[in-house]
Write a protein that holds these residues in place. Structure first.
Motif: not given
Length: 273
Positions: A57-62, A195-200, A207-212
């Motif tokens: 699922q982590m791979i398929a996120l992207g 895959g996770y990097a593609m989502v990022l 605005e959202v980098w601090p939350f990451f």
């Protein structure tokens, strides 16, 4: 392990539903974490299949269809790799090998997807003809045929893997040397990171980098469970939404020299202090 008749039927049903959901996208049976978990339930190998599904699922996120570009087939990758994991009989030890096999299976699934969608164009013409004749029954019939074609796209390869049986699959996995299985495990981990990097890359904004960053720091605290991390994430989202509304109202009331704001509601609030 060897599967009995009822287990084989259950796996084929899951595979058929996963293929249909690749188009319907309603109950998410084609998602790796769902498809692998269901196969694990049917075969009695829940924990290894759940680990496999979560990793895939982590791979398929992207993976996403963009225009005419078709994403790798997550449904085929999930079903086929889960079946291979179960037949291999290695349990959790075989997860890395199954993950490594899933990526090429997903790419190979593109050929089946293209074939089925090409055949579906002929079904569309038949539906046009039925519409001209005013036959709603034939419209429904050809609709069911088109959806069933998507289900068979996954069920047939799943049946072929089951027909090969546990023996050959177990022998093939047993012939793999340790350096190869270790390399497949490392490669599978790298694919998850990609895959996770593609989502990022798609979601990342100023605005959202601090939350990451907060999320990654909190993930290092071993005492925090997934439920705790989820509760913190929901709380941060609610705080951000509240601040966004406050920032919009303060800008409209003249709280800032620029009535339009900077586009960053949280930044506008900080600037107003």
């Amino acid at each position: 392990m060897d599967l009995n008749f009822l287990q084989i039927i259950g796996v084929l049903i899951v595979a058929f539903l996963a293929g249909m959901e690749g188009v319907l996208d309603e109950f998410e049976f084609h998602m790796p974490v769902v498809a692998c978990t269901l196969i694990g339930l049917v075969t009695g190998q829940l924990l290894p299949c759940l680990i496999l599904g979560g990793t895939l699922q982590m791979i398929a996120l992207g993976w996403a269809n963009v225009g005419a570009a078709i994403a790798p087939d997550a449904a085929l990758a999930s079903v086929a790799s889960a079946i291979i994991l179960v037949l291999g009989g290695q349990g959790r030890a075989g997860v890395n090998s199954a993950i490594a096999l899933a990526v090429p299976l997903a790419v190979a699934g593109l050929l089946l997807t293209t074939l089925v969608r090409t055949l579906a164009t002929a079904v569309v013409h038949l539906m046009d003809h039925a519409a001209e004749e005013g036959s709603f029954k034939m419209l429904d019939f050809w609709q069911y045929v088109a959806i069933a074609m998507q289900g068979l796209r996954i069920a047939i390869p799943a049946g072929l893997i089951l027909a090969v049986g546990a023996g050959p699959v177990r022998s093939l996995l047993g012939l793999m040397p340790k350096w190869l299985t270790d390399g497949l495990g490392i490669g599978g981990g790298m694919v998850v990171a990609v895959g996770y990097a593609m989502v990022l890359n798609m979601m990342a904004t100023r605005e959202v980098w601090p939350f990451f960053i907060i999320g990654f720091v909190l993930a290092t605290i071993s005492q925090l469970t997934l439920i705790g991390l989820g509760a913190i994430g929901i709380s941060l989202a609610l705080i951000y939404l509240t601040l966004s509304k406050m920032g919009g109202s303060s800008s409209s009331n003249g709280g800032s020299s620029d009535n339009n704001g900077s586009g960053d509601p949280v930044g506008d609030i900080i600037d107003n202090y």
